[in-house]
Write a protein that holds these residues in place. Structure first.
Motif, PDB file in Angstrom:
ATOM      1  N   UNK A   1       0.826  -1.200   0.000  1.00 14.22           N
ATOM      2  CA  UNK A   1       0.000   0.000   0.000  1.00 14.22           C
ATOM      3  C   UNK A   1       0.863   1.254   0.000  1.00 14.22           C
ATOM      4  N   UNK A   2       0.372   2.280  -0.667  1.00 16.12           N
ATOM      5  CA  UNK A   2       1.065   3.574  -0.703  1.00 16.12           C
ATOM      6  C   UNK A   2       0.406   4.532   0.279  1.00 16.12           C
ATOM      7  N   UNK A   3       1.144   5.597   0.586  1.00 18.52           N
ATOM      8  CA  UNK A   3       0.619   6.608   1.515  1.00 18.52           C
ATOM      9  C   UNK A   3       0.926   7.984   0.946  1.00 18.52           C
ATOM     10  N   UNK A   4      -0.130   8.779   0.722  1.00 22.17           N
ATOM     11  CA  UNK A   4       0.059  10.119   0.173  1.00 22.17           C
ATOM     12  C   UNK A   4       0.713  11.037   1.196  1.00 22.17           C
ATOM     13  N   UNK A   5       1.634  11.862   0.692  1.00 27.90           N
ATOM     14  CA  UNK A   5       2.326  12.829   1.544  1.00 27.90           C
ATOM     15  C   UNK A   5       1.931  14.264   1.229  1.00 27.90           C
ATOM     16  N   UNK A   6       1.280  14.495   0.109  1.00 26.33           N
ATOM     17  CA  UNK A   6       0.899  15.854  -0.272  1.00 26.33           C
ATOM     18  C   UNK A   6      -0.528  15.883  -0.805  1.00 26.33           C
ATOM     19  N   UNK A   7      -1.144  17.043  -0.688  1.00 26.94           N
ATOM     20  CA  UNK A   7      -2.419  17.339  -1.333  1.00 26.94           C
ATOM     21  C   UNK A   7      -2.435  18.836  -1.606  1.00 26.94           C
ATOM     22  N   UNK A   8      -2.087  19.212  -2.825  1.00 27.96           N
ATOM     23  CA  UNK A   8      -1.937  20.624  -3.164  1.00 27.96           C
ATOM     24  C   UNK A   8      -3.058  21.123  -4.068  1.00 27.96           C
ATOM     25  N   UNK A   9      -4.151  20.362  -4.155  1.00 22.11           N
ATOM     26  CA  UNK A   9      -5.291  20.791  -4.951  1.00 22.11           C
ATOM     27  C   UNK A   9      -6.110  21.826  -4.183  1.00 22.11           C
ATOM     28  N   UNK A  10      -6.858  22.660  -4.943  1.00 26.36           N
ATOM     29  CA  UNK A  10      -7.717  23.667  -4.325  1.00 26.36           C
ATOM     30  C   UNK A  10      -9.183  23.283  -4.500  1.00 26.36           C
ATOM     31  N   UNK A  11      -9.971  23.639  -3.496  1.00 31.61           N
ATOM     32  CA  UNK A  11     -11.377  23.226  -3.470  1.00 31.61           C
ATOM     33  C   UNK A  11     -12.187  23.827  -4.604  1.00 31.61           C
ATOM     34  N   UNK A  12     -11.799  25.016  -5.078  1.00 24.46           N
ATOM     35  CA  UNK A  12     -12.536  25.624  -6.188  1.00 24.46           C
ATOM     36  C   UNK A  12     -12.532  24.719  -7.418  1.00 24.46           C
ATOM     37  N   UNK A  13     -11.470  23.941  -7.554  1.00 22.92           N
ATOM     38  CA  UNK A  13     -11.363  23.015  -8.689  1.00 22.92           C
ATOM     39  C   UNK A  13     -11.965  21.657  -8.341  1.00 22.92           C
ATOM     40  N   UNK A  14     -11.595  21.117  -7.194  1.00 21.69           N
ATOM     41  CA  UNK A  14     -12.028  19.758  -6.856  1.00 21.69           C
ATOM     42  C   UNK A  14     -13.523  19.676  -6.561  1.00 21.69           C
ATOM     43  N   UNK A  15     -14.154  20.801  -6.209  1.00 27.51           N
ATOM     44  CA  UNK A  15     -15.591  20.782  -5.894  1.00 27.51           C
ATOM     45  C   UNK A  15     -16.452  20.645  -7.134  1.00 27.51           C
ATOM     46  N   UNK A  16     -15.868  20.887  -8.291  1.00 24.90           N
ATOM     47  CA  UNK A  16     -16.640  20.789  -9.527  1.00 24.90           C
ATOM     48  C   UNK A  16     -16.785  19.334  -9.962  1.00 24.90           C
ATOM     49  N   UNK A  17     -17.840  19.081 -10.703  1.00 23.39           N
ATOM     50  CA  UNK A  17     -18.061  17.743 -11.241  1.00 23.39           C
ATOM     51  C   UNK A  17     -17.463  17.696 -12.650  1.00 23.39           C
ATOM     52  N   UNK A  18     -16.324  17.020 -12.770  1.00 16.79           N
ATOM     53  CA  UNK A  18     -15.639  16.927 -14.055  1.00 16.79           C
ATOM     54  C   UNK A  18     -15.990  15.613 -14.754  1.00 16.79           C
ATOM     55  N   UNK A  19     -15.967  15.650 -16.054  1.00  9.73           N
ATOM     56  CA  UNK A  19     -16.286  14.455 -16.843  1.00  9.73           C
ATOM     57  C   UNK A  19     -15.058  13.548 -16.895  1.00  9.73           C
ATOM     58  N   UNK A  20     -15.187  12.337 -16.377  1.00 13.37           N
ATOM     59  CA  UNK A  20     -14.086  11.382 -16.445  1.00 13.37           C
ATOM     60  C   UNK A  20     -13.933  10.925 -17.889  1.00 13.37           C
ATOM     61  N   UNK A  21     -12.767  11.165 -18.511  1.00 18.04           N
ATOM     62  CA  UNK A  21     -12.591  10.718 -19.898  1.00 18.04           C
ATOM     63  C   UNK A  21     -12.634   9.199 -19.989  1.00 18.04           C
ATOM     64  N   UNK A  22     -13.364   8.699 -20.971  1.00 16.24           N
ATOM     65  CA  UNK A  22     -13.436   7.258 -21.195  1.00 16.24           C
ATOM     66  C   UNK A  22     -12.307   6.845 -22.129  1.00 16.24           C
ATOM     67  N   UNK A  23     -11.530   5.814 -21.740  1.00 20.23           N
ATOM     68  CA  UNK A  23     -10.488   5.283 -22.607  1.00 20.23           C
ATOM     69  C   UNK A  23     -11.143   4.326 -23.597  1.00 20.23           C
ATOM     70  N   UNK A  24     -11.155   4.709 -24.866  1.00 19.60           N
ATOM     71  CA  UNK A  24     -11.886   3.912 -25.860  1.00 19.60           C
ATOM     72  C   UNK A  24     -10.944   3.446 -26.967  1.00 19.60           C
TER      73      UNK A  24
END
Length: 809
Positions: free
Chosen positions: A529-552
C-alpha cells in the motif's frame, strides 16, 4: 530533445478523479482559461534526504515563477515550507560512496561533503562558477566533480582540491618539431646549441620533480590542434579521461529572427532563433582517450563501427542526384554524394532524452560510450580497449526510419563488467544486459514500453516505469538485475517519476489522475500500500463535477490495430446521438495524451468539459507517431508526416458517427503545434470531412523547422525534397474549402510565426474564403498569459458554434 510540444506542467501521476463533488456552477471560458493557480500546484522534483527520513520537493509560489523548497517527514507526513535559512541547511540531491558512509551534493552551484553517520557537513567549494556531477572515486578516498569541462579531485583526508588534469587543445609551444632549417642552425651555431640544451635540461628537471611530488598541481597536457572541446569524462580511479571534440571552424549557419513588437523599451527588438533544417547539419564529433598517468593521448577511431561505411539513404540519394543532374544542377548533385565514413555524435543529456554519452564503471576499469550517426539511422554502444586504444562495439541499434530520442539509457552493473542498456530492437523499448564478451539478454519483454531504469544501491533490482497493464496506464515495476520476473510495485495507473530511498527500501512516487495534479506518495520498494504525503489541490477546482474521460479503442481501417482515445460525452450515452463533435489533436507528434494521469493539456480538458456542457462530444486521439505504442507506431510517419495520422483521425470521426450518432457534417477539429499542423493537414488533405478547424502555432512548411526534430523524420530537405513536399501543408493550400482560423504567438521561437503568415499569404493569392488569423504579440510557443488563452479559445468556441454546431450560420 523534443521541441514541438507545449511545456509540460508537471510529471504524470495518479489519483481517482471520481471523488470530485458535484457543483451547480456551470463552466465558463473566463474560469477555465484563468491563471491555473486556482486549480492547485503540482509537486515537482522530489528527492530523498541523506538520512532517508524525509523527502524534499518543490512547489511553485502563488503569483510568482519562484519555486519554494519543502520537506516532508516520511514517518509522520508532516510537511513544511523551508525559509531561506532552512534552505541553506537542506540536503541536496545526494550521491553516496560504495560504503554509504559519505554523501555529496551540489547546492547553489557549490559542492558539499557529508559524513552520513554524524551528519557533519563540509563545504568543498565556494566559487562564482557552477560545479556539478559530484561522485566518489573508486577507492572512496576522494570526491570528483566538474566545473564546465574542467574536472577537480578533492582529497578527503587532506582537504586539498586540485584539477584532475589541465588540458589544452593545441600543440605544445615548447615542443617545436625539428626541421631541416633548425637542424642547420644548431649545426652552425654553438650558442644556439647551448641555449637549447639548457632549456631541455630545465624542462626535464621540472617534469621529474612534478612526477615525484604529488603536492604540485598537474602540468598542462597538450593534446594537439584537434578541434573544439565539447565534453570530458574522468574515470573514477583518476587514471583516464575521455575527451569529445568537434571541428573548431564550424559555422553555425544563418538563424532567422523574430520581432518583439510590444517591449518595455517602446522599440521593436529582434531575437535570433534556430537554423532551418538542412541549412547546417550538427557538427561531427571525435573521441580521444587520455592517459593522465602516462601523459599521452590516443584518438579513438570510429571506422570499425559496424555499418559506419554504409549509406542507409542510398536509394533516396540516387533518385535525388539523378533528378538534379537531369535538371542541369551538377554542383548540387555533387554536394549530395555520400561520405566514405558517416559522421557521428556522442549522445549526451543535452541532445537526447535518456542517458549520458559516456558512462564509467564504478571501479574505473571499464567505460561505455554511446554514439549516434548524424543521419539518425544508427546508434552504437562501445567499450574502450585501453591497451590497444580502440573502440569495441557492444551493441548496434539500426533503424530504417530514425533512432528514438528516448530509451537510450545505459550503464554498468555493480560487478563493473556487465553492461546494461535500453533498446527498441524488438519493436518496443526494453531493458537488456550484456556480460563482457557475452551475449545480450532481455530483462523485460512484451508489447509495452519500459523506461526510467534505476538500479538499486545493492545492485539486485532494476526499477522501471512501464505501461504493461494497458497502453494508457503507467506504474513502477521491478525486475531482478540477473534476470527474472517483472513484477508490479505501484498501483497508481497514472505516474511519471519515482525516486528510491538511499537504503533502497522505499519509493517516493509522483502520481496523478486526469483531474488531480502530480502528488507525492511513499511506499515500500517491494510493493504494498502507498501513503500520500501531499495534497496541493484547491477546493474551487475539486468541488466541480468533471467528466471522467473514457479510454476507448478505435479500430484502424488501415491495418494499424487499435487507436486509443479519450472520449468526453454526456453522462447519458444515448443523449450523445446527433450531437456535433470536436476532435482534439495533441502536440509534439511523439507525445502520449491518452493516459490516466494529469494531462499536459489540462486547459483543453476543461474546454472539452465546456463543449460537452454546450452540446458537443469530444474525442482526443493518440494517433500514429504518438508515444507509448512501440517503434512501428512511432515511425509510421517516416517521410510522410500527416498521412497516417490523418487516417487515424478520420477513423476517429467514423467511430463517433457509428457509436454516438454524430452528424458527419458537424465535426470540428483543433490542436496546437503538431496538433495545429495536423489540423491543417486534415482540412487541406481531406476537404469536406471537417466543418471547421483551428490550427494553433502550426508548422506549415517543414523546410523552415529545426534540424534536430525534422531531419529525424524527413531527412534533409536537399536530399529528400519528396518527403518535405508530401508532408508540408503549404503544398496543399489550394485545397482549402472549410472554415479555418490560424492562431500564433508572434514571438514564438520554436515554430516561427512566419510559418502561419506564409500560409496565409498563399490563401490570399489563391483567393480562398473563410480563413482568418489571430496573432498574439507577447506569446511564444506555449502561451503563458491568461488573456491570450481566453482570447484564443473564445475564438475557437465561436468558430465551432458558427460552423460546426450551426449556431448563427
Amino acid at each position: 530533445m523534443r521541441p514541438l510540444f507545449f511545456a509540460v506542467l508537471a510529471a504524470l501521476a495518479a489519483a481517482p478523479a471520481a471523488q470530485a463533488q458535484t457543483s451547480p456552477a456551470r463552466l465558463d471560458m473566463e474560469t477555465i482559461m484563468a491563471n491555473p493557480e486556482w486549480i492547485g500546484t503540482a509537486v515537482e522534483s522530489p528527492y530523498w534526504s541523506i538520512d532517508g527520513r524525509s523527502l524534499y520537493y518543490s512547489l511553485k509560489r502563488e503569483g510568482s515563477k519562484v519555486r519554494d523548497l519543502y520537506r516532508v517527514d516520511v514517518a509522520s507526513g508532516q510537511a513544511s515550507k523551508l525559509d531561506p535559512a532552512a534552505v541553506a541547511q537542506a540536503d541536496g540531491r545526494a550521491v553516496f560512496d560504495r560504503s554509504h558512509r559519505k554523501a555529496a551534493f551540489v547546492a547553489h552551484g557549490d559542492v558539499f561533503l557529508v559524513d552520513v553517520g554524524t551528519g557533519r557537513r563540509t563545504q568543498i567549494t565556494r566559487t562564482p562558477e557552477a560545479e556539478s556531477s559530484p561522485r566518489f572515486s573508486a577507492d572512496g578516498a576522494s570526491l570528483q566533480f566538474r566545473q564546465g569541462n574542467q574536472w577537480f579531485v578533492h582529497d578527503i583526508a587532506s582537504g586539498i582540491t586540485a584539477p584532475a588534469a589541465v588540458l589544452q587543445l593545441a600543440d605544445d609551444p615548447q615542443a617545436k618539431p625539428s626541421s631541416a632549417l633548425s637542424d642547420e642552425q644548431l649545426r652552425l651555431f654553438s650558442t644556439l646549441r647551448k641555449l637549447k640544451s639548457d632549456k631541455d635540461a630545465q624542462r626535464a628537471n621540472d617534469e621529474a620533480l612534478a612526477a615525484a611530488d604529488p603536492s604540485r598541481a598537474p602540468k598542462t597536457l597538450w593534446l594537439g590542434d584537434v578541434g573544439q572541446l565539447v565534453d570530458t569524462e574522468l574515470s573514477p580511479d583518476g587514471r583516464w579521461m575521455l575527451v569529445v571534440t568537434q571541428p573548431k571552424d564550424r559555422k553555425a549557419g544563418k538563424a532567422p529572427e523574430v520581432t518583439h513588437f510590444v517591449t518595455e523599451s517602446g522599440y521593436s527588438e529582434q531575437q535570433s532563433t534556430r537554423v532551418y533544417v538542412g541549412r547546417n547539419d550538427p557538427a561531427p564529433q571525435s573521441l580521444m582517450l587520455v592517459d593522465l598517468a602516462g601523459r599521452k593521448s590516443y584518438p579513438l577511431k570510429t571506422d570499425a563501427l559496424p555499418g559506419i561505411k554504409d549509406d542507409p539513404l542510398k536509394d533516396i540519394r540516387a533518385r535525388t542526384i539523378a533528378s538534379l543532374e537531369k535538371d542541369g544542377q551538377a554542383d548540387q548533385a555533387k554536394a549530395l554524394k555520400a561520405p566514405d565514413l558517416r559522421a557521428v555524435r556522442i549522445i549526451s543529456d543535452a541532445d537526447d532524452g535518456g542517458g549520458g554519452g559516456i558512462v564509467w564503471s564504478d571501479d574505473g576499469q571499464n567505460v561505455a560510450v554511446q554514439l549516434r550517426a548524424i543521419d539518425n539511422k544508427d546508434r552504437w554502444i562501445a567499450t574502450v580497449d585501453f591497451g590497444n586504444h580502440q573502440l569495441v562495439t557492444q551493441h548496434r541499434l539500426t533503424d530504417k526510419a530514425w533512432i528514438n530520442w528516448n530509451f537510450n539509457d545505459f550503464g554498468f552493473l555493480h560487478d563493473n563488467r556487465t553492461l546494461w542498456y535500453m533498446s527498441e530492437e524488438s519493436g518496443w523499448s526494453h531493458l537488456y544486459v550484456k556480460p563482457a564478451g557475452g551475449k545480450a539478454r532481455a530483462l523485460t519483454e512484451g508489447k509495452f514500453e519500459t523506461s526510467h531504469p534505476v538500479l538499486s544501491e545493492d545492485g539486485q533490482w532494476f526499477y522501471v516505469r512501464t505501461n504493461q497493464a494497458a497502453p494508457y496506464s503507467y506504474d513502477v515495476y521491478r525486475v531482478p538485475a540477473n534476470g527474472g520476473q517483472l513484477t508490479r510495485v505501484t498501483q497508481f495507473q497514472g505516474m511519471d517519476d519515482f525516486v528510491l530511498s538511499p537504503d533502497g527500501k522505499q519509493l517516493g512516487v509522483l502520481h496523478s489522475s486526469p483531474y488531480v495534479l502530480p502528488q507525492l506518495a511513499v511506499q515500500d520498494a517491494s510493493g504494498g500500500a502507498s501513503r500520500d504525503l501531499t495534497n496541493t489541490m484547491k477546493s474551487a477546482f475539486t468541488a466541480r463535477q468533471w467528466i471522467a474521460p473514457q479510454m476507448v479503442p478505435v479500430a484502424s481501417s488501415h491495418g494499424a490495430g487499435t487507436i486509443w482515445a479519450k472520449y468526453y460525452g454526456p453522462a447519458d450515452a444515448g443523449a450523445a446521438a446527433s450531437r456535433p463533435a470536436v476532435i482534439f489533436v495533441h502536440g509534439a507528434g511523439y507525445l502520449q495524451n491518452v493516459t490516466l494521469g494529469w494531462s499536459n493539456y489540462f486547459r483543453e480538458q476543461m474546454f472539452h468539459n465546456l463543449l460537452v456542457q454546450k452540446g458537443y462530444v469530444v474525442l482526443d486521439m493518440d494517433y500514429r507517431a504518438s508515444e507509448g505504442y512501440g517503434r512501428d507506431w512511432r515511425t509510421a510517419i517516416y517521410r510522410q508526416m500527416g498521412h497516417p495520422e490523418l487516417e487515424d483521425l478520420l477513423d476517429g470521426k467514423a467511430w463517433l458517427v457509428k457509436n454516438h450518432g454524430v452528424d458527419p457534417k458537424r465535426v470540428g477539429i483543433y490542436g496546437g503545434s503538431y496538433g495545429g499542423f495536423m489540423t491543417l493537414m486534415a482540412l487541406l488533405r481531406a476537404p469536406g470531412e471537417f466543418a471547421a478547424g483551428s490550427a494553433l502555432r502550426p508548422v506549415t512548411d517543414w523546410t523552415t523547422y529545426n534540424h534536430e526534430y525534422t531531419s529525424n523524420i524527413l531527412n534533409d530537405p536537399q536530399l529528400d525534397p519528396e518527403a518535405y513536399a508530401a508532408s508540408s501543408p503549404i503544398e496543399y493550400a489550394d485545397k482549402l474549402q472549410d472554415a479555418l482560423i490560424i492562431q500564433h504567438g508572434l514571438i514564438d521561437d520554436n515554430v516561427l510565426a512566419s510559418d502561419s503568415i506564409r500560409l496565409y499569404q498563399r490563401f490570399i493569392e489563391l483567393h480562398k474564403k473563410n480563413f482568418w488569423m489571430s496573432l498574439y504579440p507577447m506569446e511564444r510557443h506555449g502561451f503563458v498569459h491568461p488573456d491570450s488563452w481566453f482570447d484564443e479559445y473564445r475564438r475557437i468556441d465561436e468558430l465551432f458554434d458558427t460552423y460546426v454546431k450551426g449556431v448563427g450560420r
